[in-house]
Design a protein around this motif. Structure first.
Motif, PDB file in Angstrom:
ATOM      1  N   ILE A 346      79.930 125.638  47.208  1.00  0.00           N
ATOM      2  CA  ILE A 346      79.462 126.018  48.543  1.00  0.00           C
ATOM      3  C   ILE A 346      80.200 127.244  49.086  1.00  0.00           C
ATOM      4  CG2 ILE A 346      81.088 124.557  49.835  1.00  0.00           C
ATOM      5  CD1 ILE A 346      78.759 123.895  51.736  1.00  0.00           C
ATOM      6  N   TYR A 347      81.299 127.616  48.459  1.00  0.00           N
ATOM      7  CA  TYR A 347      82.123 128.712  48.973  1.00  0.00           C
ATOM      8  C   TYR A 347      81.371 130.042  49.126  1.00  0.00           C
ATOM      9  CZ  TYR A 347      86.526 126.054  48.644  1.00  0.00           C
ATOM     10  OH  TYR A 347      87.536 125.144  48.832  1.00  0.00           O
ATOM     11  N   PRO A 348      80.551 130.475  48.138  1.00  0.00           N
ATOM     12  CA  PRO A 348      79.858 131.768  48.306  1.00  0.00           C
ATOM     13  C   PRO A 348      79.012 131.849  49.573  1.00  0.00           C
ATOM     14  CG  PRO A 348      79.741 131.063  46.029  1.00  0.00           C
ATOM     15  CD  PRO A 348      80.320 129.914  46.796  1.00  0.00           C
ATOM     16  N   ALA A 349      78.354 130.757  49.936  1.00  0.00           N
ATOM     17  CA  ALA A 349      77.549 130.756  51.156  1.00  0.00           C
ATOM     18  C   ALA A 349      78.431 130.873  52.397  1.00  0.00           C
ATOM     19  CB  ALA A 349      76.706 129.476  51.227  1.00  0.00           C
ATOM     20  N   ILE A 350      79.610 130.253  52.348  1.00  0.00           N
ATOM     21  CA  ILE A 350      80.528 130.289  53.484  1.00  0.00           C
ATOM     22  C   ILE A 350      81.073 131.692  53.721  1.00  0.00           C
ATOM     23  CG2 ILE A 350      82.772 129.486  54.324  1.00  0.00           C
ATOM     24  CD1 ILE A 350      82.246 126.839  52.889  1.00  0.00           C
ATOM     25  N   ILE A 351      81.427 132.374  52.649  1.00  0.00           N
ATOM     26  CA  ILE A 351      82.112 133.668  52.791  1.00  0.00           C
ATOM     27  C   ILE A 351      81.163 134.865  52.833  1.00  0.00           C
ATOM     28  CG2 ILE A 351      84.173 132.759  51.647  1.00  0.00           C
ATOM     29  CD1 ILE A 351      83.364 134.318  49.151  1.00  0.00           C
ATOM     30  N   SER A 352      79.861 134.632  52.696  1.00  0.00           N
ATOM     31  CA  SER A 352      78.916 135.751  52.631  1.00  0.00           C
ATOM     32  C   SER A 352      78.960 136.618  53.892  1.00  0.00           C
ATOM     33  CB  SER A 352      77.494 135.235  52.415  1.00  0.00           C
ATOM     34  OG  SER A 352      77.092 134.383  53.474  1.00  0.00           O
ATOM     35  N   ARG A 353      79.241 136.006  55.047  1.00  0.00           N
ATOM     36  CA  ARG A 353      79.270 136.792  56.280  1.00  0.00           C
ATOM     37  C   ARG A 353      80.505 137.685  56.380  1.00  0.00           C
ATOM     38  NH1 ARG A 353      81.894 134.481  60.916  1.00  0.00           N
ATOM     39  NH2 ARG A 353      83.047 132.571  60.445  1.00  0.00           N
ATOM     40  N   PHE A 354      81.466 137.504  55.460  1.00  0.00           N
ATOM     41  CA  PHE A 354      82.673 138.322  55.461  1.00  0.00           C
ATOM     42  C   PHE A 354      82.587 139.478  54.458  1.00  0.00           C
ATOM     43  CE2 PHE A 354      83.999 134.162  57.023  1.00  0.00           C
ATOM     44  CZ  PHE A 354      84.691 134.506  58.169  1.00  0.00           C
ATOM     45  N   GLU A 355      81.403 139.759  53.949  1.00  0.00           N
ATOM     46  CA  GLU A 355      81.232 140.901  53.059  1.00  0.00           C
ATOM     47  C   GLU A 355      81.372 142.192  53.870  1.00  0.00           C
ATOM     48  OE1 GLU A 355      77.552 140.385  51.030  1.00  0.00           O
ATOM     49  OE2 GLU A 355      78.267 138.657  49.863  1.00  0.00           O
ATOM     50  N   ALA A 356      82.038 143.180  53.293  1.00  0.00           N
ATOM     51  CA  ALA A 356      82.380 144.393  54.030  1.00  0.00           C
ATOM     52  C   ALA A 356      81.159 145.116  54.574  1.00  0.00           C
ATOM     53  CB  ALA A 356      83.198 145.324  53.128  1.00  0.00           C
ATOM     54  N   ALA A 357      80.096 145.191  53.795  1.00  0.00           N
ATOM     55  CA  ALA A 357      78.901 145.911  54.242  1.00  0.00           C
ATOM     56  C   ALA A 357      78.295 145.257  55.478  1.00  0.00           C
ATOM     57  CB  ALA A 357      77.874 145.964  53.110  1.00  0.00           C
ATOM     58  N   GLU A 358      78.264 143.924  55.492  1.00  0.00           N
ATOM     59  CA  GLU A 358      77.724 143.206  56.640  1.00  0.00           C
ATOM     60  C   GLU A 358      78.617 143.379  57.860  1.00  0.00           C
ATOM     61  OE1 GLU A 358      75.379 140.724  59.044  1.00  0.00           O
ATOM     62  OE2 GLU A 358      74.967 141.823  57.190  1.00  0.00           O
ATOM     63  N   SER A 359      79.932 143.284  57.657  1.00  0.00           N
ATOM     64  CA  SER A 359      80.877 143.462  58.757  1.00  0.00           C
ATOM     65  C   SER A 359      80.753 144.859  59.357  1.00  0.00           C
ATOM     66  CB  SER A 359      82.305 143.237  58.256  1.00  0.00           C
ATOM     67  OG  SER A 359      83.244 143.493  59.277  1.00  0.00           O
ATOM     68  N   ALA A 360      80.683 145.877  58.509  1.00  0.00           N
ATOM     69  CA  ALA A 360      80.581 147.260  58.991  1.00  0.00           C
ATOM     70  C   ALA A 360      79.324 147.470  59.824  1.00  0.00           C
ATOM     71  CB  ALA A 360      80.607 148.229  57.814  1.00  0.00           C
ATOM     72  N   LYS A 361      78.228 146.871  59.401  1.00  0.00           N
ATOM     73  CA  LYS A 361      76.968 146.996  60.152  1.00  0.00           C
ATOM     74  C   LYS A 361      77.119 146.423  61.562  1.00  0.00           C
ATOM     75  CE  LYS A 361      72.082 145.694  60.107  1.00  0.00           C
ATOM     76  NZ  LYS A 361      72.126 145.201  61.512  1.00  0.00           N
ATOM     77  N   ILE A 362      77.743 145.256  61.655  1.00  0.00           N
ATOM     78  CA  ILE A 362      77.913 144.617  62.963  1.00  0.00           C
ATOM     79  C   ILE A 362      78.830 145.447  63.855  1.00  0.00           C
ATOM     80  CG2 ILE A 362      78.806 142.558  64.133  1.00  0.00           C
ATOM     81  CD1 ILE A 362      77.914 140.962  61.634  1.00  0.00           C
ATOM     82  N   TYR A 363      79.958 145.907  63.299  1.00  0.00           N
ATOM     83  CA  TYR A 363      80.863 146.758  64.069  1.00  0.00           C
ATOM     84  C   TYR A 363      80.155 148.014  64.567  1.00  0.00           C
ATOM     85  CZ  TYR A 363      85.458 144.513  63.591  1.00  0.00           C
ATOM     86  OH  TYR A 363      86.534 143.679  63.724  1.00  0.00           O
ATOM     87  N   LEU A 364      79.399 148.670  63.683  1.00  0.00           N
ATOM     88  CA  LEU A 364      78.721 149.912  64.062  1.00  0.00           C
ATOM     89  C   LEU A 364      77.677 149.670  65.141  1.00  0.00           C
ATOM     90  CD1 LEU A 364      78.365 151.495  60.520  1.00  0.00           C
ATOM     91  CD2 LEU A 364      79.649 152.481  62.437  1.00  0.00           C
ATOM     92  N   ASP A 365      76.990 148.545  65.071  1.00  0.00           N
ATOM     93  CA  ASP A 365      76.009 148.214  66.106  1.00  0.00           C
ATOM     94  C   ASP A 365      76.679 148.133  67.472  1.00  0.00           C
ATOM     95  OD1 ASP A 365      73.936 148.139  64.302  1.00  0.00           O
ATOM     96  OD2 ASP A 365      73.886 145.957  64.137  1.00  0.00           O
ATOM     97  N   PHE A 366      77.851 147.522  67.533  1.00  0.00           N
ATOM     98  CA  PHE A 366      78.595 147.424  68.791  1.00  0.00           C
ATOM     99  C   PHE A 366      79.129 148.796  69.215  1.00  0.00           C
ATOM    100  CE2 PHE A 366      79.633 142.809  67.604  1.00  0.00           C
ATOM    101  CZ  PHE A 366      78.619 142.311  68.408  1.00  0.00           C
ATOM    102  N   MET A 367      79.698 149.522  68.272  1.00  0.00           N
ATOM    103  CA  MET A 367      80.373 150.783  68.597  1.00  0.00           C
ATOM    104  C   MET A 367      79.405 151.883  69.017  1.00  0.00           C
ATOM    105  SD  MET A 367      83.097 150.722  65.423  1.00  0.00           S
ATOM    106  CE  MET A 367      83.617 152.437  65.650  1.00  0.00           C
ATOM    107  N   LEU A 368      78.223 151.908  68.417  1.00  0.00           N
ATOM    108  CA  LEU A 368      77.264 152.991  68.678  1.00  0.00           C
ATOM    109  C   LEU A 368      76.221 152.627  69.717  1.00  0.00           C
ATOM    110  CD1 LEU A 368      76.807 154.194  64.989  1.00  0.00           C
ATOM    111  CD2 LEU A 368      78.178 155.275  66.783  1.00  0.00           C
ATOM    112  N   ALA A 369      76.312 151.408  70.260  1.00  0.00           N
ATOM    113  CA  ALA A 369      75.362 150.996  71.295  1.00  0.00           C
ATOM    114  C   ALA A 369      75.533 151.871  72.536  1.00  0.00           C
ATOM    115  CB  ALA A 369      75.581 149.538  71.653  1.00  0.00           C
ATOM    116  N   LYS A 370      74.422 152.256  73.124  1.00  0.00           N
ATOM    117  CA  LYS A 370      74.462 153.112  74.333  1.00  0.00           C
ATOM    118  C   LYS A 370      74.634 152.260  75.581  1.00  0.00           C
ATOM    119  CE  LYS A 370      73.809 156.869  71.969  1.00  0.00           C
ATOM    120  NZ  LYS A 370      74.912 157.834  71.792  1.00  0.00           N
TER     121      LYS A 370
END
Length: 370
Positions: A346-370
């Motif tokens: 079950i571990y891969p499903a748990i840690i999938s949200r901690f993948e760098a590409a996914e994290s970067a997308k979320i950060y950028l959405d917050f940072m670049l929001a107008k």
């Protein structure tokens, strides 16, 4: 594509520093121009910075002396978005951005449980930073980015920050440099030539990480006659509590069974060769090393500390989470995990949200929001 600047104190071997490098690398891979702006200089994590990411080192000896150098650089870089990390750097960057009329470009990241972290940072400058930080978060143009829901809730509950002032984004734990480490070989002799089952823990040797509690729990485990020669414990890391922990090992008669080898060049390789990972922390923000252990397919046990482990381990709570600071329960759960096969599928499903590409997308959405 956008110009991104990430401000941090330096790139020493800590979790926050590693996460900022991985975030910078992942943002660069998405096509953005990324600069890591260090208030001081150097650090072990310089080695994993992508060639595509620019590094500027202000080399300031003290945070208080960094205001003008940081102001000059931020003005020159003309960033579309700025991210700062660690509480004292957040305060510094907020004040600099205010002076430049760039408050609307700044996102700040809170990396730890604020109410606990401020109690262990006792210097005058740090006390001032922790007093000012909630006001910065309250009056920032963009919400502060917390590394877990627990950190966000704690910040709101214990400061003047409001719910609307805080958002949550996962750490970029599973990144390219991490995946490359999976192909490496352990170096510790107890892992190269195993004589029994080996438990490992990783972190700074400080009060927060709770290694004194782990030693007591481990002593209960090996005090059982059947376990005398069966188990070993390795604690990788360096820090100010090394002398006390070494004395604790002697006081508990654990000399033959415990190793404190220092900083691990490749902790992932050591994890892969071990039998169990334990997180005995008194508090956390979002423990990256716990995610790394799961990504290395290593069974894990952790205290239900504030905050992070419960969010990460929700799907395996009964098997992996131990009541907070209950040393006997920790010892018992360690023994169970070592004697029974843990379902790590079950571990891969748990840690999938901690993948760098996914994290970067979320950060950028917050940072670049107008």
């Amino acid at each position: 594509m956008s110009k991104i600047v990430i401000v941090i104190h330096d790139l020493r071997g800590g979790g926050a520093e590693k996460m900022m490098v991985r975030l910078a690398n992942a943002m660069s891979m998405r096509g953005h121009t990324v600069t890591l702006l260090l208030v001081a200089k150097g650090g072990a994590n310089l080695a994993i910075v992508s060639p595509e990411v620019k590094v500027i080192q202000l080399a300031c000896d003290r945070t208080l002396s960094a205001f003008m150098p940081l102001r000059i650089q931020l003005k020159a870089l003309k960033a579309d978005a700025i991210l700062s990390a660690l509480t004292h750097i957040n305060v510094l960057t907020f004040l600099v951005c205010m002076s430049l009329g760039m408050r609307h470009k700044l996102s700040m990241s809170e990396r730890n449980t604020f109410s606990h972290d401020k109690l262990v940072n006792k210097g005058a400058v740090m006390k001032l930073a922790y007093a000012l930080a909630p006001w910065c978060y309250r009056f920032a143009s963009k919400p502060v980015i917390a590394v877990s829901k627990g950190v966000a809730n704690d910040l709101v509950a214990t400061s003047i920050a409001r719910s609307k002032d805080v958002v949550v984004a996962p750490n970029p734990v599973v990144a390219t440099d991490f995946l490359l480490q999976l192909n490496s070989t352990a170096t510790h002799p107890w892992l190269l030539n195993k004589q029994g089952r080996v438990i490992i823990a990783i972190g700074r040797l400080c009060e927060q990480k709770g290694f004194d509690l782990l030693l007591k729990a481990f002593s209960i485990l090996v005090d059982k006659e059947a376990n005398k020669e069966q188990y070993r414990l390795i604690i990788f890391g360096e820090g100010e509590l090394r002398p006390q922990l070494e004395q604790r090992v002697l006081d508990l008669n654990l000399g033959p069974y415990v190793s404190l080898p220092g900083y691990a060049e490749n902790p992932v390789a050591e994890m892969q060769a071990a039998d169990l990972f334990v997180l005995p922390s008194r508090f956390e923000g979002s423990p990256n090393v716990l995610v790394e252990a799961m990504a290395a397919k290593l069974p894990v046990v952790a205290f239900d500390c504030p905050h992070g482990p419960k969010e990460i381990l929700a799907a395996v709570e009964k098997e992996a989470l131990v009541p907070y600071l209950d040393i006997k329960a920790l010892s018992s759960r360690m023994e169970t995990a070592l004697q029974q096969k843990t379902n790590i599928d079950i571990y891969p499903a748990i840690i999938s949200r901690f993948e760098a590409a996914e994290s970067a997308k979320i950060y950028l959405d917050f940072m670049l929001a107008k």
